[in-house]
Design a protein around this motif. Structure first.
Motif, PDB file in Angstrom:
ATOM      1  N   LEU A  29      90.717 -53.233 -20.165  1.00  0.00           N
ATOM      2  CA  LEU A  29      90.385 -52.393 -19.015  1.00  0.00           C
ATOM      3  C   LEU A  29      91.148 -52.838 -17.772  1.00  0.00           C
ATOM      4  CD1 LEU A  29      86.552 -51.755 -19.400  1.00  0.00           C
ATOM      5  CD2 LEU A  29      88.302 -50.015 -19.069  1.00  0.00           C
ATOM      6  N   GLU A  30      91.219 -54.124 -17.531  1.00  0.00           N
ATOM      7  CA  GLU A  30      91.952 -54.638 -16.374  1.00  0.00           C
ATOM      8  C   GLU A  30      93.445 -54.318 -16.477  1.00  0.00           C
ATOM      9  OE1 GLU A  30      90.987 -55.972 -13.450  1.00  0.00           O
ATOM     10  OE2 GLU A  30      88.972 -55.459 -14.137  1.00  0.00           O
ATOM     11  N   LYS A  31      94.009 -54.511 -17.667  1.00  0.00           N
ATOM     12  CA  LYS A  31      95.429 -54.201 -17.860  1.00  0.00           C
ATOM     13  C   LYS A  31      95.700 -52.721 -17.660  1.00  0.00           C
ATOM     14  CE  LYS A  31      96.249 -57.949 -21.131  1.00  0.00           C
ATOM     15  NZ  LYS A  31      96.494 -58.279 -22.540  1.00  0.00           N
ATOM     16  N   THR A  32      94.785 -51.882 -18.116  1.00  0.00           N
ATOM     17  CA  THR A  32      94.957 -50.442 -17.983  1.00  0.00           C
ATOM     18  C   THR A  32      94.841 -50.011 -16.532  1.00  0.00           C
ATOM     19  OG1 THR A  32      94.098 -50.141 -20.216  1.00  0.00           O
ATOM     20  CG2 THR A  32      94.137 -48.202 -18.814  1.00  0.00           C
ATOM     21  N   GLU A  37      97.783 -48.156 -11.676  1.00  0.00           N
ATOM     22  CA  GLU A  37      98.271 -48.380 -10.318  1.00  0.00           C
ATOM     23  C   GLU A  37      99.793 -48.333 -10.274  1.00  0.00           C
ATOM     24  OE1 GLU A  37      96.711 -52.084  -8.903  1.00  0.00           O
ATOM     25  OE2 GLU A  37      94.633 -51.424  -9.092  1.00  0.00           O
ATOM     26  N   ILE A  38     100.424 -48.936 -11.252  1.00  0.00           N
ATOM     27  CA  ILE A  38     101.887 -48.950 -11.313  1.00  0.00           C
ATOM     28  C   ILE A  38     102.426 -47.544 -11.536  1.00  0.00           C
ATOM     29  CG2 ILE A  38     103.854 -49.746 -12.696  1.00  0.00           C
ATOM     30  CD1 ILE A  38     102.219 -52.374 -13.125  1.00  0.00           C
ATOM     31  N   GLY A  42     104.770 -45.521  -8.996  1.00  0.00           N
ATOM     32  CA  GLY A  42     106.059 -44.976  -9.407  1.00  0.00           C
ATOM     33  C   GLY A  42     106.159 -43.490  -9.124  1.00  0.00           C
ATOM     34  N   PHE A  43     105.080 -42.767  -9.399  1.00  0.00           N
ATOM     35  CA  PHE A  43     105.067 -41.324  -9.140  1.00  0.00           C
ATOM     36  C   PHE A  43     105.246 -41.050  -7.645  1.00  0.00           C
ATOM     37  CE2 PHE A  43     102.741 -37.457  -7.997  1.00  0.00           C
ATOM     38  CZ  PHE A  43     103.414 -36.536  -8.776  1.00  0.00           C
ATOM     39  N   ASP A  44     104.600 -41.840  -6.819  1.00  0.00           N
ATOM     40  CA  ASP A  44     104.680 -41.633  -5.369  1.00  0.00           C
ATOM     41  C   ASP A  44     106.061 -41.938  -4.806  1.00  0.00           C
ATOM     42  OD1 ASP A  44     102.043 -40.846  -5.239  1.00  0.00           O
ATOM     43  OD2 ASP A  44     101.308 -42.844  -4.673  1.00  0.00           O
ATOM     44  N   ASN A  45     106.866 -42.709  -5.517  1.00  0.00           N
ATOM     45  CA  ASN A  45     108.137 -43.171  -4.966  1.00  0.00           C
ATOM     46  C   ASN A  45     109.374 -42.563  -5.598  1.00  0.00           C
ATOM     47  OD1 ASN A  45     107.057 -45.027  -3.014  1.00  0.00           O
ATOM     48  ND2 ASN A  45     106.417 -46.282  -4.740  1.00  0.00           N
ATOM     49  N   VAL A  46     109.232 -41.557  -6.432  1.00  0.00           N
ATOM     50  CA  VAL A  46     110.415 -40.944  -7.040  1.00  0.00           C
ATOM     51  C   VAL A  46     110.617 -39.537  -6.481  1.00  0.00           C
ATOM     52  CG1 VAL A  46     110.319 -42.266  -9.165  1.00  0.00           C
ATOM     53  CG2 VAL A  46     109.147 -40.089  -9.047  1.00  0.00           C
TER      54      VAL A  46
END
Length: 100
Positions: A29-32, A37-38, A42-46
């Protein structure tokens, strides 16, 4: 050479299967969460259309995995009751209108 460790430190405590499963699920769950977040970052910065599509699919994929893990955690009663109903990552996401 003197040993300064107590007798209790020699006791090999083994985890039960349920504890191992619980720890693995919480770790997943933590990894997901971090992967989500990543992906959102990424979506916000492309700006390239192909990369936007890539991040839309990635976010949707991670959301499905997160939902599955939340259901597994709820089945094991690992989550408080309010967490299972007010999941911040419900079926309606900011990307849903983009995908259709």
């Amino acid at each position: 050479m003197k040993m300064y460790f107590s007798q209790s430190s020699r006791v090999n405590r083994t985890l039960s299967e349920k504890e191992i499963e619980r720890n693995a699920l919480l770790s997943d769950l933590e990894k997901t969460k971090k992967a989500l977040e990543i992906a959102y970052s990424g979506f916000d910065n492309v700006t390239e259309p192909d990369l936007i599509d890539c991040y839309i699919y990635e976010v949707n994929s991670v959301l499905k995995r997160y939902k599955f893990l939340l259901e597994q955690a709820a089945a094991l009663s690992l989550l408080p009751e309010e967490d299972t109903h007010s999941a911040p990552l419900g079926t309606e996401t900011p990307l849903t209108p983009l995908v259709g």
